[in-house]
Design an enzyme around this catalytic site. Structure first.
Site, short mmCIF file in Angstrom:
data_model
loop_
_atom_site.label_atom_id
_atom_site.label_comp_id
_atom_site.label_asym_id
_atom_site.label_seq_id
_atom_site.Cartn_x
_atom_site.Cartn_y
_atom_site.Cartn_z
N GLY A 31 88.02 32.39 -15.81
CA GLY A 31 87.86 30.99 -16.23
C GLY A 31 89.17 30.45 -16.79
N GLY A 35 90.11 24.53 -20.29
CA GLY A 35 89.66 24.89 -21.63
C GLY A 35 90.35 26.09 -22.26
CB ILE A 36 88.81 28.75 -24.36
CG1 ILE A 36 88.16 27.79 -25.36
CG2 ILE A 36 89.23 30.04 -25.05
CD1 ILE A 36 86.76 28.19 -25.82
N GLY A 37 90.22 29.34 -21.58
CA GLY A 37 90.86 30.31 -20.69
C GLY A 37 92.23 29.85 -20.24
CB SER A 165 79.14 31.02 -28.42
OG SER A 165 78.74 29.88 -29.14
CE1 TYR A 190 77.44 28.64 -23.25
CE2 TYR A 190 76.75 28.26 -25.52
CZ TYR A 190 77.75 28.52 -24.60
OH TYR A 190 79.05 28.68 -25.02
N1 LIG Z 1 84.08 25.15 -26.18
C1 LIG Z 1 83.48 25.73 -27.19
O1 LIG Z 1 83.30 25.14 -28.29
C2 LIG Z 1 83.01 27.15 -27.11
C3 LIG Z 1 82.44 27.72 -28.25
C4 LIG Z 1 82.00 29.03 -28.20
C5 LIG Z 1 82.15 29.76 -27.04
N2 LIG Z 1 82.70 29.19 -25.93
C6 LIG Z 1 82.84 30.03 -24.72
O2 LIG Z 1 84.19 29.98 -24.30
C7 LIG Z 1 84.25 30.22 -22.90
C8 LIG Z 1 85.14 29.17 -22.23
O3 LIG Z 1 84.51 27.91 -22.42
P1 LIG Z 1 85.32 26.54 -22.42
O4 LIG Z 1 84.78 25.75 -23.57
O5 LIG Z 1 86.78 26.79 -22.32
O6 LIG Z 1 84.73 25.87 -21.09
P2 LIG Z 1 85.47 25.24 -19.82
O7 LIG Z 1 86.61 24.39 -20.27
O8 LIG Z 1 84.43 24.61 -18.99
O9 LIG Z 1 86.07 26.52 -19.08
C9 LIG Z 1 85.21 27.42 -18.41
C10 LIG Z 1 86.01 28.13 -17.35
O10 LIG Z 1 85.11 28.95 -16.58
C11 LIG Z 1 85.26 28.59 -15.19
N3 LIG Z 1 84.05 28.85 -14.45
C12 LIG Z 1 82.82 28.28 -14.60
N4 LIG Z 1 81.97 28.75 -13.69
C13 LIG Z 1 82.65 29.65 -12.95
C14 LIG Z 1 82.32 30.45 -11.82
N5 LIG Z 1 81.09 30.42 -11.26
N6 LIG Z 1 83.27 31.24 -11.28
C15 LIG Z 1 84.51 31.27 -11.80
N7 LIG Z 1 84.89 30.52 -12.86
C16 LIG Z 1 83.97 29.72 -13.42
C17 LIG Z 1 85.61 27.11 -15.24
O11 LIG Z 1 86.13 26.63 -14.00
P3 LIG Z 1 86.39 25.02 -13.78
O12 LIG Z 1 87.73 24.76 -14.39
O13 LIG Z 1 86.38 24.88 -12.31
O14 LIG Z 1 85.28 24.28 -14.48
C18 LIG Z 1 86.64 27.15 -16.35
O15 LIG Z 1 87.86 27.67 -15.89
C19 LIG Z 1 82.81 30.24 -22.39
O16 LIG Z 1 82.39 31.57 -22.23
C20 LIG Z 1 82.04 29.57 -23.52
O17 LIG Z 1 80.70 30.02 -23.58
C21 LIG Z 1 83.12 27.89 -25.94
#
Ligand SMILES: NC(=O)c1ccc[n+]([C@@H]2O[C@H](COP(=O)([O-])OP(=O)(O)OC[C@H]3O[C@@H](n4cnc5c(N)ncnc54)[C@H](OP(=O)(O)O)[C@@H]3O)[C@@H](O)[C@H]2O)c1
Length: 314
Positions: A31, A35-37, A165, A190
């Site tokens: 990912g 975002g975070i990744g 999370s 989730y």
């Molecule tokens: N944001 C928060 O406040 C928060 C808090 C706690 C935990 N988290 C965790 O942090 C992690 C990253 O979340 P984020 O907030 O950075 O979200 P994000 O910005 O939506 O990033 C998610 C990443 O995962 C990729 N992804 C989604 N479905 C996929 C698939 N089927 N195959 C391959 N890649 C896929 C997305 O690709 P695209 O770029 O194409 O969408 C994106 O690169 C998640 O595990 C989330 O549960 C987030």
């Protein structure tokens, strides 16, 4: 209470006390396209790590790879396109990662960061028949960790970091309906996958007890202002996320805490769960070793993966 429950898993570091800073570590970040990744990928590449990212969208993957290699030529990263909602794609991505490592003359993978995640307001079934959030958020980390185990074992100080999370607090598992097909709630689904991330890490760590140079951790990135809550959500979900997002920190602010688990040796005793380089306490259920073992067996059954084939013996 918490410490007592995880006592059997507390391990001291028998590996090198510190990871040598001059060493170029190879790290997989799932990912990595937003975002975070994405922030973590940039952070690690800027510090000389060789980063292999995974994303689902070919165009975004190409743009991420270009940005990474232009900004951080010393890191020379790669980004692989794979839809992690399918175990077959996870397997293919793992094979490609091993090929990339081979062409770079790197026999080992030093860290895997299971970061990719989705939220969905609707019950969506993948082509392999799994609920989407369950497939991406938990089945993919389980499968990728297994498929990359041969190269992770080659590292002198390997890490498996799974991004959970704080929203797992209060989550429960429905044993007769782990994928929550009945009375589906996107949020409850989730939260249960984020609880699974912690249980997976707990059981993984137990199975790695004989391998002290390989450590598993779960991380809470904090509340982060990404676009996650705008993808795959209905208007209610989008409105709530727009409000929550305003209170979040930037992805760049969350990256150092994750990179800490990738590249530093957190001091003993071993802790399951970390936020910004500090151990934090997960929910009581997330510390329950019997629940963790039961979930692991279910994941093995669903994926057809036999953990002992990968040296992850019960
Ligand atoms: N944001 C928060 O406040 C928060 C808090 C706690 C935990 N988290 C965790 O942090 C992690 C990253 O979340 P984020 O907030 O950075 O979200 P994000 O910005 O939506 O990033 C998610 C990443 O995962 C990729 N992804 C989604 N479905 C996929 C698939 N089927 N195959 C391959 N890649 C896929 C997305 O690709 P695209 O770029 O194409 O969408 C994106 O690169 C998640 O595990 C989330 O549960 C987030």
């Amino acid at each position: 209470m918490g410490i007592a429950m995880i006592e059997p898993f507390i391990r001291t570091f028998q590996a090198k006390p510190f990871i040598e800073s001059s060493m170029m570590r190879s790290v997989v970040v799932t990912g990595c396209t937003s975002g975070i990744g994405q922030a973590l990928t940039n952070y690690l590449a800027a510090r000389g790590n060789f980063v292999i990212g995974i994303g689902r969208d070919a165009r975004k993957c190409a743009a991420t790879e270009k940005a990474m290699t232009t900004k951080h030529p010393a890191g020379l990263g790669r980004v692989i396109t794979a839809d992690l909602s399918k175990v077959s794609e996870v397997r293919r991505a793992a094979e490609e990662i091993q090929q990339v490592l081979g062409t770079q003359g790197k026999p080992s993978l030093d860290a895997l960061v299971n970061n990719a995640g989705v939220f969905s307001s609707w019950y969506i079934t993948t082509s392999e028949g799994f609920e989407l959030q369950f497939a991406v958020n938990q089945l993919a980390p389980f499968a990728l960790t297994h498929f990359l185990m041969p190269v992770l074992r080659q590292s002198s100080s390997g890490r498996i970091v799974t991004v959970s999370s704080g929203s797992h607090q209060g989550a429960k598992l429905r044993w007769n309906d782990l994928q929550r097909s009945r009375r589906y709630s996107g949020l409850a689904a989730y939260q249960s996958t984020k609880l699974m991330n912690l249980l997976f890490t707990l059981e993984l760590s137990r199975r790695l007890q004989a391998t002290p140079y390989l450590q598993a951790y779960a991380a809470d990135p904090g509340l982060v202002a990404t676009d996650m809550g705008f993808k795959g959500t209905d208007w209610i979900g989008k409105s709530i996320w727009a409000w929550r997002k305003r209170q979040g920190r930037t992805p760049e602010e969350s990256a150092p805490g994750l990179a800490f688990l990738v590249n530093e040796n957190p001091p003993p005793p071993w802790s399951l769960y970390w936020l910004d380089g500090k151990p934090i306490t997960p929910s009581r259920l997330a510390q329950d070793s019997q629940t963790a073992q039961r979930l692991w067996k279910e994941l093995e059954r669903m994926t057809g993966i036999n953990s002992s084939d990968y040296g992850l013996v019960a």
